[in-house]
Design an enzyme around this catalytic site. Sequence first.
Site, short mmCIF file in Angstrom:
data_model
loop_
_atom_site.label_atom_id
_atom_site.label_comp_id
_atom_site.label_asym_id
_atom_site.label_seq_id
_atom_site.Cartn_x
_atom_site.Cartn_y
_atom_site.Cartn_z
N SER A 67 0.94 -1.25 0.31
CA SER A 67 0.14 0.03 0.04
C SER A 67 0.60 1.29 0.07
O SER A 67 2.08 1.15 0.41
CB SER A 67 -1.07 0.01 1.29
OG SER A 67 -1.72 -1.32 1.23
N1 SAH Z 1 -0.76 -4.82 4.27
C1 SAH Z 1 0.17 -4.97 2.90
C2 SAH Z 1 -0.77 -4.53 1.57
C3 SAH Z 1 -1.34 -5.88 1.15
S1 SAH Z 1 -2.12 -6.07 -0.20
C4 SAH Z 1 1.41 -4.35 2.95
O1 SAH Z 1 1.73 -3.67 3.79
O2 SAH Z 1 2.19 -4.48 1.95
C5 SAH Z 1 -3.54 -7.21 0.26
C6 SAH Z 1 -2.83 -8.16 0.61
O3 SAH Z 1 -4.08 -9.19 1.30
C7 SAH Z 1 -2.60 -9.39 -0.61
O4 SAH Z 1 -1.40 -9.55 -0.30
C8 SAH Z 1 -3.57 -10.36 -0.51
O5 SAH Z 1 -3.02 -11.57 -1.16
C9 SAH Z 1 -4.03 -10.45 0.93
N2 SAH Z 1 -5.30 -10.97 0.96
C10 SAH Z 1 -6.60 -10.98 0.13
N3 SAH Z 1 -7.47 -11.57 0.92
C11 SAH Z 1 -7.29 -12.13 1.70
C12 SAH Z 1 -7.66 -12.98 2.79
N4 SAH Z 1 -8.94 -13.30 2.76
N5 SAH Z 1 -6.94 -13.45 3.74
C13 SAH Z 1 -5.66 -13.08 3.90
N6 SAH Z 1 -4.93 -12.18 2.90
C14 SAH Z 1 -5.67 -11.82 2.02
#
Ligand code: SAH
Length: 219
Positions: A67
Amino acid sequence: MKIIEDNYRHKGMRQQLVNQLRNEGFRDERVLSAINEVPRHVFLDSSFVEYAYTDQPFAIGAGQTISQPSTVAFQTGLLMVDKGMKVLEIGTGSGYQACVLAAMGAKVFSIERQRNLYFHTKEILDQLPYRVKAFLGDGFEGLPSYEPFDRVIITAGAPIIPPKLIDQMKVGGIMVIPMDNANGDGQVMLRITKTDSGLVREEFGDFKFVPMLSGTASD
Ligand code: SAH
């Protein structure tokens, strides 16, 4: 194994990013000091150091993104974290948001659904001094064996407010969740407070996240 380097140049770029967020009107100094501390470049491929300290989202592989710093700052501020709180994060991704929360003194539990990303990120987290426990799993299920949580932060676009995550929250607890809007073209940031008499909901503007999906994936 990747060797973590955080030199004066990195620190300088980070300080500039913090100044930029402050100039844009972000005023939560506790959050800014965590952003000033956590080496964001470590979460990106080493050839992208320059990009680590610009206010942009960035691809981290497996179709996922880290993000953008202003979004991390915004969600972290809404969460109102205090030292020692148990925080559940859904969507570990790069691990950056989790480390920002840990730098504020939270005990962070973070779930990622993509296997390769989980293993990659875990290796980075293991080399950093932050209290982040990473799990491979489906965030819709939460972590029943570690409940109750003071805070829940979702970092993917959620189709619903996951009921099991509400169940795993303390009364008085707060969830920050980007919820799919009715047009299907993005999310609205919600802060949900769990009270004795139900959920209190506040809205904080429009965002764009990758989708929150059920189950785990092997890529
Ligand atoms: N917090 C992260 C941003 C992540 S982007 C950072 O600081 O880099 C969103 C992430 O959520 C992705 O890696 C995706 O694979 C994950 N995601 C999506 N659905 C999910 C679920 N049901 N459970 C766990 N992770 C999930």
